[in-house]
Design an enzyme around this catalytic site. Structure first.
Site: not given
Ligand code: BEZ
Length: 211
Positions: A45
């Site tokens: 994100c």
């Molecule tokens: C991420 O944004 O890295 C992420 C968020 C939730 C689960 C897995 C990865």
């Protein structure tokens, strides 16, 4: 309830990193994208929000407002935005919705409990000036989205809205477009003065008109 292409995008008022916003009012007469993130302070994100900040000029050029959502509180978003700005070398200057009670996430069916518990999946919605959904996309949490593809779809949708054109497989801006079957052959010269090719009576192409 799933929201689908052609539905009116559900309206809401939310706390965001830029204050309280009513979605439909904030959109005005323009286009918008709404995209969700599983959680604050997560690696994928962080890169996505940074990428969108860097592309903000491209969204502005197309008259598209950008709205992000993450299920944490706005107070958490503020610290995270500092991290995004620092690590992605950019400035996040679009609102991020705080949705700790999952009200908006549920409204847009962004929680897929069999995929990731209690977090939003990576949804993208493109909404037109008529407030209707033009695209819905769902990505898994582990795959960062391709925002060049989102811009490409916006370009295609705007050609449809303005010129009754569709776009072929793997189209990129500058390539020929497809004339909608609703346009009669005799209407083409006035509508598409750059000319056209009739590959088949139902497959007619024309150079992109707005270049
Ligand atoms: C991420 O944004 O890295 C992420 C968020 C939730 C689960 C897995 C990865």
């Amino acid at each position: 309830m799933a929201v689908r292409i052609g539905d009116v995008a559900p309206d809401f008022t939310a706390d965001t990193s830029q204050g309280k916003i009513n979605f439909h009012e904030w959109m005005g007469d323009g286009w918008a994208i709404l995209f969700s993130h599983p959680k604050d302070y997560t690696p994928v994100c962080t890169t996505e929000l940074g990428r969108v900040a860097k592309l903000k000029g491209e969204f502005d050029k197309r008259g598209v407002k950008v709205f992000a959502l993450s299920v944490d509180k706005v107070a958490d978003h503020k610290g995270w935005i500092n991290d995004i700005n620092e690590t992605q070398h950019t400035t996040v200057d679009y609102p991020i919705i705080g949705d700790p009670d999952r009200k908006i996430a549920n409204l847009y069916d962004m929680i897929h409990p069999n995929a990731i518990d209690n977090m939003t999946v990576r949804s993208v919605f493109i909404i037109g000036p008529d407030k209707k959904l033009k695209l819905t996309l769902t990505y898994p949490a582990s795959t960062g989205r391709n925002f060049n593809e989102i811009l490409r779809v916006i370009d295609s949708l705007q050609l449809t809205a303005k010129y009754s054109l569709a776009t072929p497989a793997d189209w990129t801006p500058g390539q020929d477009c497809i004339i909608a079957t609703s346009v009669k052959d005799e209407e083409i010269p006035a509508k598409f003065p750059k000319g056209y090719k009739a590959v088949k009576p139902y497959l007619r192409t024309t150079p992109q008109p707005n270049l």
